[in-house]
Design a protein around this motif. Structure first.
Motif, PDB file in Angstrom:
ATOM      1  N   GLU A  63       0.521  -2.616   6.893  1.00 50.05           N
ATOM      2  CA  GLU A  63      -0.795  -3.247   6.908  1.00 50.05           C
ATOM      3  C   GLU A  63      -1.026  -4.016   8.207  1.00 50.05           C
ATOM      4  O   GLU A  63      -0.068  -4.474   8.831  1.00 50.05           O
ATOM      5  N   PRO A  64      -2.290  -4.167   8.593  1.00 49.11           N
ATOM      6  CA  PRO A  64      -3.457  -3.608   7.908  1.00 49.11           C
ATOM      7  C   PRO A  64      -3.624  -2.121   8.201  1.00 49.11           C
ATOM      8  O   PRO A  64      -3.339  -1.666   9.310  1.00 49.11           O
ATOM      9  N   VAL A  65      -4.076  -1.383   7.198  1.00 54.27           N
ATOM     10  CA  VAL A  65      -4.417   0.022   7.402  1.00 54.27           C
ATOM     11  C   VAL A  65      -5.800   0.068   8.046  1.00 54.27           C
ATOM     12  O   VAL A  65      -6.737  -0.561   7.557  1.00 54.27           O
ATOM     13  N   ARG A  66      -5.903   0.781   9.146  1.00 55.77           N
ATOM     14  CA  ARG A  66      -7.167   0.818   9.882  1.00 55.77           C
ATOM     15  C   ARG A  66      -7.888   2.145   9.659  1.00 55.77           C
ATOM     16  O   ARG A  66      -7.252   3.185   9.498  1.00 55.77           O
ATOM     17  N   PHE A  67      -9.211   2.072   9.655  1.00 60.90           N
ATOM     18  CA  PHE A  67     -10.016   3.281   9.502  1.00 60.90           C
ATOM     19  C   PHE A  67     -11.202   3.217  10.451  1.00 60.90           C
ATOM     20  O   PHE A  67     -11.572   2.150  10.948  1.00 60.90           O
ATOM     21  N   SER A  68     -11.776   4.371  10.717  1.00 59.81           N
ATOM     22  CA  SER A  68     -12.954   4.460  11.573  1.00 59.81           C
ATOM     23  C   SER A  68     -14.006   5.298  10.859  1.00 59.81           C
ATOM     24  O   SER A  68     -13.764   5.838   9.771  1.00 59.81           O
ATOM     25  N   LEU A  69     -15.161   5.413  11.480  1.00 62.68           N
ATOM     26  CA  LEU A  69     -16.238   6.233  10.927  1.00 62.68           C
ATOM     27  C   LEU A  69     -16.407   7.528  11.712  1.00 62.68           C
ATOM     28  O   LEU A  69     -17.393   8.247  11.520  1.00 62.68           O
ATOM     29  N   ASP A  70     -15.453   7.832  12.581  1.00 61.79           N
ATOM     30  CA  ASP A  70     -15.525   9.065  13.365  1.00 61.79           C
ATOM     31  C   ASP A  70     -15.270  10.269  12.461  1.00 61.79           C
ATOM     32  O   ASP A  70     -14.318  10.275  11.675  1.00 61.79           O
TER      33      ASP A  70
ATOM     34  N   PHE B  69      -6.923  -4.569  -3.526  1.00 60.55           N
ATOM     35  CA  PHE B  69      -6.965  -4.626  -2.066  1.00 60.55           C
ATOM     36  C   PHE B  69      -8.385  -4.930  -1.601  1.00 60.55           C
ATOM     37  O   PHE B  69      -9.359  -4.742  -2.344  1.00 60.55           O
ATOM     38  N   THR B  70      -8.464  -5.412  -0.369  1.00 53.93           N
ATOM     39  CA  THR B  70      -9.746  -5.739   0.246  1.00 53.93           C
ATOM     40  C   THR B  70     -10.023  -4.767   1.380  1.00 53.93           C
ATOM     41  O   THR B  70      -9.161  -4.533   2.230  1.00 53.93           O
ATOM     42  N   VAL B  71     -11.222  -4.212   1.384  1.00 50.68           N
ATOM     43  CA  VAL B  71     -11.686  -3.366   2.481  1.00 50.68           C
ATOM     44  C   VAL B  71     -12.675  -4.186   3.300  1.00 50.68           C
ATOM     45  O   VAL B  71     -13.691  -4.643   2.769  1.00 50.68           O
ATOM     46  N   ASP B  72     -12.356  -4.397   4.569  1.00 58.17           N
ATOM     47  CA  ASP B  72     -13.226  -5.158   5.464  1.00 58.17           C
ATOM     48  C   ASP B  72     -13.928  -4.176   6.393  1.00 58.17           C
ATOM     49  O   ASP B  72     -13.291  -3.554   7.248  1.00 58.17           O
TER      50      ASP B  72
ATOM     51  N   THR C 106     -10.525  -2.395   8.174  1.00 58.64           N
ATOM     52  CA  THR C 106      -9.162  -2.518   7.667  1.00 58.64           C
ATOM     53  C   THR C 106      -9.125  -2.477   6.143  1.00 58.64           C
ATOM     54  O   THR C 106     -10.102  -2.809   5.466  1.00 58.64           O
ATOM     55  N   VAL C 107      -7.956  -2.087   5.633  1.00 55.37           N
ATOM     56  CA  VAL C 107      -7.652  -2.142   4.202  1.00 55.37           C
ATOM     57  C   VAL C 107      -6.381  -2.970   4.061  1.00 55.37           C
ATOM     58  O   VAL C 107      -5.356  -2.645   4.675  1.00 55.37           O
ATOM     59  N   VAL C 108      -6.438  -4.044   3.268  1.00 56.50           N
ATOM     60  CA  VAL C 108      -5.301  -4.959   3.130  1.00 56.50           C
ATOM     61  C   VAL C 108      -5.057  -5.227   1.651  1.00 56.50           C
ATOM     62  O   VAL C 108      -5.986  -5.564   0.908  1.00 56.50           O
ATOM     63  N   ASP C 109      -3.802  -5.083   1.238  1.00 59.44           N
ATOM     64  CA  ASP C 109      -3.446  -5.333  -0.154  1.00 59.44           C
ATOM     65  C   ASP C 109      -3.489  -6.825  -0.455  1.00 59.44           C
ATOM     66  O   ASP C 109      -3.312  -7.666   0.433  1.00 59.44           O
ATOM     67  N   ASP C 110      -3.725  -7.156  -1.724  1.00 60.10           N
ATOM     68  CA  ASP C 110      -3.777  -8.547  -2.169  1.00 60.10           C
ATOM     69  C   ASP C 110      -2.473  -8.889  -2.888  1.00 60.10           C
ATOM     70  O   ASP C 110      -2.273  -8.484  -4.035  1.00 60.10           O
ATOM     71  N   PRO C 111      -1.577  -9.641  -2.242  1.00 59.76           N
ATOM     72  CA  PRO C 111      -0.299  -9.972  -2.888  1.00 59.76           C
ATOM     73  C   PRO C 111      -0.437 -10.954  -4.036  1.00 59.76           C
ATOM     74  O   PRO C 111       0.527 -11.179  -4.774  1.00 59.76           O
ATOM     75  N   GLY C 112      -1.624 -11.526  -4.205  1.00 60.32           N
ATOM     76  CA  GLY C 112      -1.849 -12.458  -5.304  1.00 60.32           C
ATOM     77  C   GLY C 112      -2.774 -11.905  -6.365  1.00 60.32           C
ATOM     78  O   GLY C 112      -3.380 -12.673  -7.124  1.00 60.32           O
TER      79      GLY C 112
ATOM     80  N   MET D 153      -5.376   5.740   1.359  1.00 64.44           N
ATOM     81  CA  MET D 153      -5.033   5.283   2.713  1.00 64.44           C
ATOM     82  C   MET D 153      -3.934   4.227   2.669  1.00 64.44           C
ATOM     83  O   MET D 153      -3.012   4.224   3.483  1.00 64.44           O
ATOM     84  N   LEU D 154      -4.038   3.319   1.712  1.00 63.64           N
ATOM     85  CA  LEU D 154      -3.117   2.186   1.628  1.00 63.64           C
ATOM     86  C   LEU D 154      -1.795   2.555   0.968  1.00 63.64           C
ATOM     87  O   LEU D 154      -0.715   2.210   1.465  1.00 63.64           O
ATOM     88  N   LEU D 155      -1.866   3.270  -0.160  1.00 62.24           N
ATOM     89  CA  LEU D 155      -0.693   3.490  -1.002  1.00 62.24           C
ATOM     90  C   LEU D 155      -0.057   4.861  -0.831  1.00 62.24           C
ATOM     91  O   LEU D 155       1.071   5.072  -1.275  1.00 62.24           O
ATOM     92  N   GLY D 156      -0.788   5.799  -0.227  1.00 62.11           N
ATOM     93  CA  GLY D 156      -0.300   7.165  -0.134  1.00 62.11           C
ATOM     94  C   GLY D 156      -0.909   8.023  -1.229  1.00 62.11           C
ATOM     95  O   GLY D 156      -1.297   7.530  -2.296  1.00 62.11           O
TER      96      GLY D 156
END
Length: 237
Positions: A40-47, A211-214, A219-225, A194-197
């Motif tokens: 993390e963070p897993v990154r993505f684009s719009l291409d 997880f949160t997608v910003d 980015t995609v980021v897991d929520d450890p809480g 994308m995040l977990l496979g």
């Protein structure tokens, strides 16, 4: 990454019924590499890449007429290059479908002022699920998923998806139901993969997480809480 309850060493009842559901405190949080996901963070684009050939177009070696008559098939070594090419073709097609989807949906969300979406997931025993929980606007306001779906219906998201070739209109489904299905299931599932496979949920375990997608950061980021909220697996309270 996910909170995981390992089922490989549990004692199953003698009557072959299912064991009781695990408690939340029995789950262990696994870092991304340990579960098979991405750093993390897993990154993505719009291409959107050029559309690749369909995987079905990959040629496979065929036995000669004589070998067919004798029931002989190509050996594993003869098939290996074609199998590898098919794997690559499927991966390229999946990437194209994902990017086409993102290029259609993310701008529509941005036009509504959405900065982030919060998705949940659960699964295990060879199944993985993901769904939309809520969204956060750029002014910090948090809205629930149903409000967001209503706004996307009014914003004609379905027309955009159809124009991009992402989906088609189904006469048996209302526009609201189709947009809700897209947001709850399809879009969040793509980010979960994308995040977990692609194989998340495979194996003898139960998992949950969020997880949160910003969209601004891409980015995609897991929520450890993440709270132990599930839809498809039961957790004892």
């Amino acid at each position: 990454m996910p909170f995981v309850f390992d089922q490989t060493e549990i004692e199953w009842p003698d009557d072959e019924s299912d064991p009781p559901p695990p408690r939340a405190d029995q789950f262990v949080y696994l870092p991304a590499p340990e579960y098979g996901g991405q750093h993390e963070p897993v990154r993505f684009s719009l291409d959107v890449p050029p559309e690749p050939p369909a995987p079905e177009s990959v040629p496979f070696p065929r036995p000669s007429l004589w070998n067919r008559l004798r029931g002989r098939k190509p050996s594993a070594a003869q098939r290996a290059p074609a199998v590898a090419a098919l794997h690559d073709a499927r991966a390229a097609h999946a990437a194209f479908v994902r990017q086409r989807l993102l290029a259609a949906a993310v701008p529509a969300l941005g036009e509504l002022g959405v900065r982030q979406i919060y998705c949940r997931y659960d699964g295990g025993n060879d199944e993985g699920f993901a769904w939309l929980d809520s969204a956060t606007l750029r002014d910090g306001t948090r809205i629930d998923r149903e409000v967001l779906v209503e706004q996307l219906v009014a914003h004609k998201l379905l027309d955009r998806l159809i124009a991009r070739g992402v989906t088609r209109r189904y006469d048996a489904m209302s526009e609201h139901k189709q947009v809700a299905s897209f947001m709850h299931d399809w879009l969040c599932t793509e980010f979960a993969v994308m995040l977990l496979g692609s194989g998340y949920g495979t194996g003898e375990h139960v998992l949950y997480g969020a997880f949160t997608v910003d969209f601004d950061a891409g980015t995609v980021v897991d929520d450890p809480g993440a709270d132990p909220v599930t839809r498809n697996r039961e957790i004892a309270r």
